[in-house]
Design an enzyme around this catalytic site. Structure first.
Site, PDB file in Angstrom:
ATOM      1  CB  CYS A   1      18.321  -1.849   3.055  1.00 34.59           C
ATOM      2  SG  CYS A   1      19.212  -3.143   3.907  1.00 34.59           S
TER       3      CYS A   1
ATOM      4  CD  GLU B   1       0.047   1.475   5.673  1.00 33.61           C
ATOM      5  OE1 GLU B   1       0.449   1.454   4.501  1.00 33.61           O
ATOM      6  OE2 GLU B   1      -1.166   1.472   5.972  1.00 33.61           O
TER       7      GLU B   1
ATOM      8  CD  GLU C   1      -2.657   5.573   7.481  1.00 37.43           C
ATOM      9  OE1 GLU C   1      -3.098   5.138   6.408  1.00 37.43           O
ATOM     10  OE2 GLU C   1      -1.451   5.649   7.741  1.00 37.43           O
TER      11      GLU C   1
HETATM   12  C1  GLA Z   1      -1.562   3.855   3.936  1.00 35.06           C
HETATM   13  C2  GLA Z   1      -0.484   4.848   4.296  1.00 35.06           C
HETATM   14  C3  GLA Z   1      -0.896   6.272   4.079  1.00 35.06           C
HETATM   15  C4  GLA Z   1      -1.685   6.431   2.817  1.00 35.06           C
HETATM   16  C5  GLA Z   1      -2.868   5.504   2.854  1.00 35.06           C
HETATM   17  C6  GLA Z   1      -3.767   5.624   1.646  1.00 35.06           C
HETATM   18  O1  GLA Z   1      -2.350   3.463   4.956  1.00 35.06           O
HETATM   19  O2  GLA Z   1      -0.017   4.673   5.592  1.00 35.06           O
HETATM   20  O3  GLA Z   1       0.280   7.055   4.048  1.00 35.06           O
HETATM   21  O4  GLA Z   1      -0.885   6.146   1.725  1.00 35.06           O
HETATM   22  O5  GLA Z   1      -2.388   4.186   2.881  1.00 35.06           O
HETATM   23  O6  GLA Z   1      -4.876   4.781   1.758  1.00 35.06           O
HETATM   24 ZN    ZN Z   2      19.200  -5.024   2.486  1.00 35.65          ZN
END
Ligand code: GLA
Ligand code: ZN
Length: 686
Positions: free
Chosen positions: A123, A158, A311
């Site tokens: 959360c 992310e 990434e």
């Molecule tokens: C995302 C995440 C990573 C990994 C990749 C796999 O970008 O940030 O930790 O899980 O996906 O593709």
């Molecule tokens: Zn919440």
């Protein structure tokens, strides 16, 4: 063009490396960590993101902290000469935390609280979660803020998702109080007179009611804002612990849940994660131009400042529907495309495949086999040596004459409204943005990708596909831009609603755009697949556009009110009515396109616009299909990236260009041939 400083101030190299998870190995396989150091050198990797999911190793029990293990990792990486992007581990919480404080787990829209599982699911409002993260972040900063290996902070991982717990709903109500001040204002903005949904007390507000589209839009804004607020709190804790390194967070391209423009204002460096799926067919051109568009946005978010591809995958990600291996050349092109579009870092998920867990089959630099003898490892090492030769590119950027608008709030407003776009299976907002972008991409013309709040000055042309929602002041700023000599391209579905998703009265395009375009869009028509509609250019039109093109399934019946008609519809009851118009305003002009169109039209249309506005191009002639040309410059040199996304070789006439090949050092001029899936980088003096 002035050079930007390197992303790591004392490291004038392109960063190359990836997510490194020694915490998966140190408990039972400490020798692997030694081996990693040997392999990192061999792979020509110099930068690593560490500690992204390491909360449990820092704090295995509430209040019991361990940092020595990370210090050893950082010391070793530093001895190795590697740069470290140290993460805050808030993306994945330990089980003890969920157990002791259930409020940290999200509640779904049915009111059910999630059990402890997975990751990226806390959360964003929970005071407990915020406090626990702040304590850990501050300690990390105190321990490692002065470590010479640590060059940047990777804030969480992310960010995404939403939560419907009471805390979040109450925070939404407070957010609305700050935005609207009175319920009367809120009810008007949400048009909640409809179906008797008028709110009588702030506590009645429940964002799960999808029938109040104004509220749906505000909920998306709130979720994005609350996530941003969480990120700011994370950064504040690092600063409180004395860390002064720049901060970044990994974005996910055009991920629809967060308005990344607002995140861009807070981070110091833009980073992106990209996992394209390639097929080695012509469809790859859609993928390559889409990636180009995303990369252009990331470069534009900080006015041309180099960004990080933080990434990507050197091989196949296991979660792709079809984890097809990247064919020879594909991986290299993908990575160099990011550099061509302004990235100063090429990094992977992941350095080494773990033995277990959901990602054990995700592509990595180091395979389970463990040596430097794999195909993927060798490719990475080879690219690393190319990137080393490209060091002079660090800090350079691109000038774009053209900007394309991609605005999250416009997209959300379209997605949360029932109608006016009804075509299923299409991304109703991104598809036209990408079509417009592609017209320039394939001609080797650099485009910036902006939002509607960006500064428009300095561009020769701005294209704003489906500018459905107008934020306050945007229409006025567009008018100013045109009056000052800019060329603006608007399409069907422009200026339909204000920032609250309320329709403009007095005719579309509203909010001042009707006068600017010299057009009234009276009706919008949605076609069945079997319907057909075409538009044809009129003889001797000002743009010199010639042809007949099939429309997509959305057309508008418009009237010219002062604008000149350049093309008309061919069929049905609105045959002969305007389809493309041009209105002269001040020193500039506004085009209005009344139908959804495909790549062929956009290609011809952009060609005509480029001629009309005299936009310079790198090469005078159009590159062969599937070949993309880009440049990056500083005050003295121009670096030219030529990329072939076809399976077959191509020949490119370099016209009067004479440059040095950055890899071989040879002089290149005349006609160069490029194998399938190959990139060449040339350098010339300016
Ligand atoms: C995302 C995440 C990573 C990994 C990749 C796999 O970008 O940030 O930790 O899980 O996906 O593709
Ligand atoms: Zn919440």
């Amino acid at each position: 063009m002035k050079k930007h400083p390197p992303i790591f101030s004392d490291f004038p190299q392109l960063a190359h490396g990836g997510d490194y998870n020694p915490d998966q190995w140190m408990h039972r396989y400490p020798e692997v960590l030694e081996e990693d150091l040997r392999l990192m050198d061999k792979a020509n990797c110099n930068t690593f993101s560490v500690g992204i999911f390491a909360w449990m190793d820092y704090e295995p029990k509430e209040g019991e902290f361990h940092f020595d293990w990370m210090r050893k990792i950082l010391d070793n990486l530093h001895r190795q000469g590697a740069q470290v992007v140290l993460a805050t581990p808030s993306g994945s919480k330990p089980a003890w935390l969920s157990k002791a404080y259930p409020e940290v787990c999200r509640v779904n829209d049915q009111g059910l609280r999630a059990h402890h599982h997975n990751r990226h699911n806390h959360c964003m409002t929970s005071p407990v979660y915020r406090k626990k993260v702040a304590i850990l972040n501050q300690k990390l900063a105190e321990k490692f803020g002065g470590h010479p290996a640590v060059k940047m902070w990777h804030i969480s991982n992310e960010y995404s998702g939403e939560c419907h717990c009471d805390l979040c709903h109450r925070a939404f109500q407070d957010w609305l109080k700050a935005r609207y001040r009175t319920l009367d204002e809120l009810n008007h903005a949400w048009w909640s007179y409809f179906w008797s949904h008028r709110i009588g007390d702030w506590s009645e507000i429940d964002p799960r009611d999808k029938s109040v589209d104004g509220m749906c839009l505000d909920w998306r804004r709130f979720v994005s804002d609350q996530t941003l607020d969480f990120m700011k709190a994370e950064i504040a804790a690092l600063r409180a612990g004395g860390a002064s390194q720049p901060a970044t967070t990994n974005m996910m391209g055009f991920f629809h849940g967060l308005d990344y423009w607002r995140f861009a204002e807070v981070v110091d460096v833009i980073s992106d994660d990209a996992y394209p799926q390639w097929k080695n067919t012509e469809e790859d051109l859609n993928m390559a131009s889409l990636l180009g568009c995303v990369h252009d946005m990331h470069r534009s978010m900080k006015n041309g400042k180099p960004w990080m591809l933080i990434e990507s995958c050197p091989d196949a990600p296991q979660w792709h529907k079809t984890p097809r291996l990247k064919r020879p050349g594909v991986y290299r092109n993908e990575m160099l495309q990011a550099v061509a579009h302004g990235a100063d870092a090429v990094m992977y998920f992941q350095w080494r495949k773990g033995r277990g867990g959901m990602e054990k089959f995700h592509g990595a630099v180091v395979d389970h086999e463990g040596s430097e003898n794999t195909r993927v490892f060798k490719q990475v090492a080879e690219l690393g040596s190319t990137l080393h030769k490209l060091a002079p590119v660090v800090g350079t950027s691109t000038h774009s004459d053209v900007a394309i608008l991609m605005d999250w709030e416009v997209r959300w407003a379209l997605e949360t409204s029932q109608g006016p776009l009804k075509i299923e299976g299409e991304n109703i907002y991104l598809t036209p943005v990408l079509k417009a972008h592609r017209g320039f991409w394939e001609k080797g013309i650099s485009t910036d990708v902006l939002e509607s709040l960006s500064d428009f000055s300095g561009y020769r042309m701005i294209i704003a596909p489906q500018l459905y929602l107008l934020k306050p002041g945007v229409a006025e700023r567009l008018r100013q831009y045109v009056e000052d000599g800019g060329t603006l391209v608007l399409t069907y579905l422009s200026g339909v609603v204000n920032e609250s998703n309320l329709c403009f009265r007095n005719g579309f395009p509203g909010g001042g755009l009707r006068e600017l375009c010299g057009v009234w869009a009276e009706e919008i028509d949605h076609l069945y697949e079997e319907d057909s509609q075409e538009i044809s250019s009129l003889p001797n039109n000002k743009l010199n556009l010639q042809g007949t093109w099939k429309t997509g399934r959305t057309c508008e019946r418009i009237h010219a009110e002062g604008a000149e008609v350049l093309a008309t519809f061919e069929h049905d009851f609105y045959a002969g009515s305007p389809a493309l118009t041009r209105n002269q305003v001040g020193k500039g002009s506004v085009y209005y396109l009344a139908a959804k169109m495909d790549e062929t039209f956009w290609s011809d249309f952009t060609q005509a616009l480029i001629k009309e506005t005299k936009i310079p191009r790198l090469l005078k002639s159009e590159p062969p299909k599937g070949v993309h040309i880009r440049n990056r410059c500083d005050e003295e040199k121009e670096y030219i990236f030529i990329q072939n996304f076809n399976n077959h070789p191509v020949e490119i006439d370099l016209e009067d260009l004479s440059a040095l090949c950055m890899e071989s050092g040879d002089v290149v001029k005349g006609t160069v041939s490029l194998e399938g899936w190959h990139t060449r980088i040339l350098c010339q003096d300016l």
